[in-house]
Motif scaffolding. Structure first.
Motif, PDB file in Angstrom:
ATOM      1  N   PRO A  32      -8.586 -10.128  -6.388  1.00  0.00           N
ATOM      2  CA  PRO A  32      -7.521  -9.626  -7.262  1.00  0.00           C
ATOM      3  C   PRO A  32      -6.876  -8.347  -6.758  1.00  0.00           C
ATOM      4  CG  PRO A  32      -9.417 -10.305  -8.559  1.00  0.00           C
ATOM      5  CD  PRO A  32      -9.855 -10.307  -7.127  1.00  0.00           C
ATOM      6  N   ALA A  33      -7.661  -7.459  -6.151  1.00  0.00           N
ATOM      7  CA  ALA A  33      -7.081  -6.233  -5.600  1.00  0.00           C
ATOM      8  C   ALA A  33      -6.106  -6.542  -4.477  1.00  0.00           C
ATOM      9  CB  ALA A  33      -8.200  -5.315  -5.102  1.00  0.00           C
ATOM     10  N   MET A  34      -6.464  -7.478  -3.622  1.00  0.00           N
ATOM     11  CA  MET A  34      -5.557  -7.903  -2.556  1.00  0.00           C
ATOM     12  C   MET A  34      -4.279  -8.501  -3.137  1.00  0.00           C
ATOM     13  SD  MET A  34      -5.337  -8.065   0.769  1.00  0.00           S
ATOM     14  CE  MET A  34      -4.415  -8.905   2.069  1.00  0.00           C
ATOM     15  N   ALA A  35      -4.409  -9.272  -4.203  1.00  0.00           N
ATOM     16  CA  ALA A  35      -3.237  -9.872  -4.838  1.00  0.00           C
ATOM     17  C   ALA A  35      -2.340  -8.812  -5.454  1.00  0.00           C
ATOM     18  CB  ALA A  35      -3.693 -10.881  -5.890  1.00  0.00           C
ATOM     19  N   VAL A  36      -2.924  -7.791  -6.054  1.00  0.00           N
ATOM     20  CA  VAL A  36      -2.132  -6.731  -6.681  1.00  0.00           C
ATOM     21  C   VAL A  36      -1.327  -5.971  -5.634  1.00  0.00           C
ATOM     22  CG1 VAL A  36      -2.280  -4.554  -7.942  1.00  0.00           C
ATOM     23  CG2 VAL A  36      -3.661  -6.499  -8.659  1.00  0.00           C
ATOM     24  N   VAL A  37      -1.969  -5.602  -4.525  1.00  0.00           N
ATOM     25  CA  VAL A  37      -1.261  -4.860  -3.479  1.00  0.00           C
ATOM     26  C   VAL A  37      -0.181  -5.730  -2.837  1.00  0.00           C
ATOM     27  CG1 VAL A  37      -1.541  -3.637  -1.294  1.00  0.00           C
ATOM     28  CG2 VAL A  37      -3.276  -3.420  -3.064  1.00  0.00           C
ATOM     29  N   THR A  38      -0.482  -7.000  -2.596  1.00  0.00           N
ATOM     30  CA  THR A  38       0.520  -7.894  -2.027  1.00  0.00           C
ATOM     31  C   THR A  38       1.699  -8.079  -2.964  1.00  0.00           C
ATOM     32  OG1 THR A  38      -1.280  -9.049  -0.891  1.00  0.00           O
ATOM     33  CG2 THR A  38       0.850 -10.134  -0.946  1.00  0.00           C
TER      34      THR A  38
ATOM     35  N   CYS B  71       0.835  -1.214   0.000  1.00  0.00           N
ATOM     36  CA  CYS B  71       0.000   0.000   0.000  1.00  0.00           C
ATOM     37  C   CYS B  71       0.862   1.253   0.000  1.00  0.00           C
ATOM     38  CB  CYS B  71      -0.923  -0.007   1.212  1.00  0.00           C
ATOM     39  SG  CYS B  71      -2.311  -1.145   1.115  1.00  0.00           S
ATOM     40  N   ALA B  72       1.871   1.275   0.874  1.00  0.00           N
ATOM     41  CA  ALA B  72       2.719   2.462   0.982  1.00  0.00           C
ATOM     42  C   ALA B  72       3.500   2.713  -0.303  1.00  0.00           C
ATOM     43  CB  ALA B  72       3.673   2.303   2.171  1.00  0.00           C
ATOM     44  N   THR B  73       4.160   1.677  -0.812  1.00  0.00           N
ATOM     45  CA  THR B  73       4.968   1.864  -2.015  1.00  0.00           C
ATOM     46  C   THR B  73       4.105   2.173  -3.238  1.00  0.00           C
ATOM     47  OG1 THR B  73       4.941  -0.543  -2.356  1.00  0.00           O
ATOM     48  CG2 THR B  73       6.825   0.393  -1.179  1.00  0.00           C
ATOM     49  N   GLY B  74       2.945   1.524  -3.336  1.00  0.00           N
ATOM     50  CA  GLY B  74       2.075   1.786  -4.482  1.00  0.00           C
ATOM     51  C   GLY B  74       1.543   3.207  -4.490  1.00  0.00           C
ATOM     52  N   ILE B  75       1.114   3.702  -3.322  1.00  0.00           N
ATOM     53  CA  ILE B  75       0.577   5.064  -3.246  1.00  0.00           C
ATOM     54  C   ILE B  75       1.668   6.090  -3.519  1.00  0.00           C
ATOM     55  CG2 ILE B  75      -0.422   6.759  -1.672  1.00  0.00           C
ATOM     56  CD1 ILE B  75      -1.956   4.476  -0.361  1.00  0.00           C
ATOM     57  N   VAL B  76       2.851   5.888  -2.910  1.00  0.00           N
ATOM     58  CA  VAL B  76       3.940   6.851  -3.108  1.00  0.00           C
ATOM     59  C   VAL B  76       4.409   6.853  -4.558  1.00  0.00           C
ATOM     60  CG1 VAL B  76       6.317   7.384  -2.472  1.00  0.00           C
ATOM     61  CG2 VAL B  76       4.669   6.772  -0.706  1.00  0.00           C
ATOM     62  N   ARG B  77       4.638   5.672  -5.131  1.00  0.00           N
ATOM     63  CA  ARG B  77       5.148   5.600  -6.495  1.00  0.00           C
ATOM     64  C   ARG B  77       4.145   6.174  -7.492  1.00  0.00           C
ATOM     65  NH1 ARG B  77       3.543   2.466 -10.053  1.00  0.00           N
ATOM     66  NH2 ARG B  77       2.553   1.082  -8.535  1.00  0.00           N
ATOM     67  N   THR B  78       2.880   5.777  -7.366  1.00  0.00           N
ATOM     68  CA  THR B  78       1.878   6.285  -8.297  1.00  0.00           C
ATOM     69  C   THR B  78       1.630   7.775  -8.090  1.00  0.00           C
ATOM     70  OG1 THR B  78       0.825   4.105  -8.238  1.00  0.00           O
ATOM     71  CG2 THR B  78      -0.454   5.911  -9.143  1.00  0.00           C
ATOM     72  N   GLY B  79       1.638   8.215  -6.847  1.00  0.00           N
ATOM     73  CA  GLY B  79       1.432   9.634  -6.584  1.00  0.00           C
ATOM     74  C   GLY B  79       2.550  10.497  -7.138  1.00  0.00           C
ATOM     75  N   LEU B  80       3.801  10.059  -6.987  1.00  0.00           N
ATOM     76  CA  LEU B  80       4.920  10.836  -7.526  1.00  0.00           C
ATOM     77  C   LEU B  80       4.869  10.901  -9.043  1.00  0.00           C
ATOM     78  CD1 LEU B  80       7.866   9.619  -5.248  1.00  0.00           C
ATOM     79  CD2 LEU B  80       6.670  11.818  -5.170  1.00  0.00           C
ATOM     80  N   ARG B  81       4.560   9.775  -9.684  1.00  0.00           N
ATOM     81  CA  ARG B  81       4.490   9.770 -11.145  1.00  0.00           C
ATOM     82  C   ARG B  81       3.323  10.613 -11.633  1.00  0.00           C
ATOM     83  NH1 ARG B  81       4.530   4.025 -14.009  1.00  0.00           N
ATOM     84  NH2 ARG B  81       6.561   4.038 -12.962  1.00  0.00           N
ATOM     85  N   PHE B  82       2.213  10.534 -10.950  1.00  0.00           N
ATOM     86  CA  PHE B  82       1.044  11.321 -11.345  1.00  0.00           C
ATOM     87  C   PHE B  82       1.296  12.806 -11.117  1.00  0.00           C
ATOM     88  CE2 PHE B  82      -3.339  12.877 -10.107  1.00  0.00           C
ATOM     89  CZ  PHE B  82      -3.766  13.038 -11.412  1.00  0.00           C
ATOM     90  N   GLY B  83       1.997  13.133 -10.025  1.00  0.00           N
ATOM     91  CA  GLY B  83       2.298  14.534  -9.758  1.00  0.00           C
ATOM     92  C   GLY B  83       3.268  15.135 -10.754  1.00  0.00           C
ATOM     93  N   ARG B  84       4.236  14.337 -11.207  1.00  0.00           N
ATOM     94  CA  ARG B  84       5.200  14.857 -12.177  1.00  0.00           C
ATOM     95  C   ARG B  84       4.587  14.970 -13.571  1.00  0.00           C
ATOM     96  NH1 ARG B  84       8.889  11.221  -9.525  1.00  0.00           N
ATOM     97  NH2 ARG B  84       8.468   9.722 -11.188  1.00  0.00           N
ATOM     98  N   GLY B  85       3.911  13.906 -14.010  1.00  0.00           N
ATOM     99  CA  GLY B  85       3.382  13.913 -15.373  1.00  0.00           C
ATOM    100  C   GLY B  85       2.071  14.640 -15.530  1.00  0.00           C
ATOM    101  N   GLY B  86       1.229  14.584 -14.509  1.00  0.00           N
ATOM    102  CA  GLY B  86      -0.059  15.259 -14.578  1.00  0.00           C
ATOM    103  C   GLY B  86      -1.091  14.566 -15.433  1.00  0.00           C
ATOM    104  N   ARG B  87      -0.821  13.338 -15.855  1.00  0.00           N
ATOM    105  CA  ARG B  87      -1.752  12.595 -16.692  1.00  0.00           C
ATOM    106  C   ARG B  87      -2.216  11.327 -15.979  1.00  0.00           C
ATOM    107  NH1 ARG B  87      -2.241  13.741 -22.099  1.00  0.00           N
ATOM    108  NH2 ARG B  87      -0.902  15.408 -22.905  1.00  0.00           N
TER     109      ARG B  87
END
Length: 371
Positions: free
Chosen positions: A347-353, A299-315
Motif C-alpha cells: 500500500p505504501a508503494m501504491a500511495v507514492v506511485t 516521492c519528490a512531490t509528496g515530500i515537498v508538498r507535505t513539508g511546505l504545508r507542515f512548515g507553514r501550518g506547524g501542525r
C-alpha cells in the motif's frame, strides 16, 4: 413545473449513485484481482501452515496467524486431509481470509489517502495497489503478513484522526483529552496486534515515534523564535504540551501493547516470515522503468508538498502521518532480504506511485489547457 423542478434532483441522485458505484468498484478491485487466483494449486507453505493451524501446533505461525489461516475452514476438520483434492478444497476455503485481508487493506488505503490528499488520489492509489505484483501476482496466497498489514494500516487511520481533532468548545476540552487517550490506545492496540501476528512488521511501531520527533522539531524551532522575541514568560507551555501529548502517548503505548500481546496472546510462539517470488516492482523492464519514474516523482512531490504545508501550518496533519507511514514501510522493505513477502509495504508503494500519477495528470491537464 414540479416535474421539471424534479429533474435536477433526479440527475444529481443518478450522478451520485454512479460516482458511488465507481468508487466501490475501484476500492474492491484489489480483492477481485486477488480472488481471481483463489482456486490456484496450493503452495507447500500454505499446506504446511494450514495443517499446523488445524492441528494446533507449530507451522511457523503465531496464535493470531493460526486463527487467520483457519478462519474460513468451515466446518473445521478433525484432522488434516491426506487426499490431494480434499487438501486443495480446504486451501481454497482458507484463502477467503486472504481476500478479506486484501479488501481491508484496500479500504484502509482509500480512506487514508482520502483524508490526506482527496478522493482522486485515493482512487489512483487503489488502482496502483490492485496492479501491484504483490496483489496481482500472489494476492491469493494465504500468508500472515496480510493480516498484520491490515492491522497496521487500520492503526494509521486512527493516528490520522488523532492528528486532525475537531474544534471543540472550552467545556468539551476535557472530553478531548479522553479522546486523545482513547485513540492512542486503540491505535497502539492495532499496532500491537500487527506485531503479535508476525514480528517482521515491527517497523510499524516506529510511526508514532517518528511523528513525535517531527512535531518536537517543529515546535522547538517556533519555541526558540518566541523566546528570542517575547521571552520565557510568554512561551505557550500548555499549547506545546497539548500538541505533543497524543504522539507521546501513542509512542509509549505501542511498544507496550506489542510486548503485552506477544507475551499474553502468542505465548512465545515464533512466526517465520513468508517466502515470496515477487517484489514491489514488476519483472518486465518496460513496466518497471515508468513505475520507477512515477515513484521518484511521487516521492519528490509528496515530500515537498507535505513539508511546505507542515512548515507553514506547524501542525501534524493526516498527510504528515501518511508520509511517515509510507517512508517507514518502504525503508523497511528496502532492507529486507530477497525472497521475503512485502505485503505490508505494497500500500505504501501504491500511495507514492499515485502521487506521481496525480502530478502527471496535472501536467497533462495544464498542457492541454495551454493548447
Amino acid at each position: 413545473m414540479s416535474d421539471r423542478g424534479g429533474w435536477p434532483a433526479a440527475n444529481r441522485a443518478h450522478r451520485n449513485a454512479a460516482a458511488a458505484a465507481v468508487v466501490v468498484g475501484i476500492v474492491v478491485l484489489p480483492a477481485l484481482v486477488a480472488g481471481n487466483g483463489i482456486a490456484a494449486p496450493p503452495t507447500s507453505i500454505e499446506v504446511e501452515r494450514i495443517a499446523a493451524a488445524v492441528g494446533g501446533v507449530g507451522g511457523g505461525l503465531s496464535e493470531l496467524g493460526s486463527l487467520f489461516h483457519r478462519a474460513f475452514c468451515w466446518p473445521e476438520p478433525a484432522a488434516f486431509p491426506t487426499e490431494a483434492n480434499a487438501v486443495a478444497a480446504l486451501v481454497t476455503k482458507a484463502r477467503f481470509a486472504q481476500v478479506l485481508a486484501v479488501t481491508c487493506l484496500s479500504l484502509s488505503t482509500y480512506v487514508a489517502v482520502m483524508l490526506a490528499r482527496g478522493r482522486l488520489q485515493a482512487l489512483l492509489a487503489c488502482l496502483c495497489f490492485a496492479l501491484s505484483p504483490v496483489v496481482a501476482g500472489q494476492g491469493h496466497v494465504l500468508r500472515p503478513e496480510s493480516l498484520a498489514a491490515a492491522f497496521a494500516w487500520f492503526a494509521l487511520l486512527l493516528l490520522q484522526v488523532q492528528a486532525s481533532p475537531p474544534v471543540l468548545r472550552v467545556r468539551r476540552r476535557r472530553l478531548r483529552r479522553l479522546d486523545v487517550f482513547a485513540l492512542a490506545g486503540c491505535a497502539s492496540g492495532a499496532l500491537g496486534l500487527a506485531v503479535a501476528t508476525i514480528a517482521s512488521v515491527g517497523e510499524c511501531l516506529l510511526v508514532p515515534g517518528v511523528v513525535l520527533v517531527l512535531a518536537t522539531l517543529q515546535i522547538g524551532v517556533r519555541a526558540v523564535r518566541i523566546l528570542r522575541e517575547r521571552g520565557l514568560l510568554r512561551l505557550p507551555i500548555r499549547a506545546i504540551n497539548a500538541r505533543l501529548l497524543p504522539w507521546t502517548v501513542a509512542t509509549l503505548l505501542a511498544p507496550a501493547a506489542a510486548w503485552w500481546l506477544l507475551v499474553r496472546v502468542s505465548h512465545g510462539s515464533e512466526a517465520t516470515p513468508s517466502p515470496s517470488t515477487v517484489t514491489l516492482l514488476p519483472e518486465n523492464v518496460w513496466l518497471r522503468a515508468p513505475l520507477v519514474l512515477l515513484f521518484v516523482v511521487g516521492c519528490a512531490t509528496g515530500i515537498v508538498r507535505t513539508g511546505l504545508r507542515f512548515g507553514r501550518g506547524g501542525r501534524i496533519g493526516a498527510d504528515v502521518v501518511l508520509l511517515v507511514q509510507c517512508g517507514v514501510f518502504l525503508a523497511a522493505a528496502a532492507g529486507e532480504p530477497a525472497g521475503r513477502d512485502l505485503t505490508p509495504a505494497a500500500p505504501a508503494m501504491a500511495v507514492v506511485t499515485s502521487e506521481g500519477l496525480l502530478a502527471l495528470v496535472f501536467v497533462v491537464r495544464r498542457a492541454m489547457l495551454r493548447r
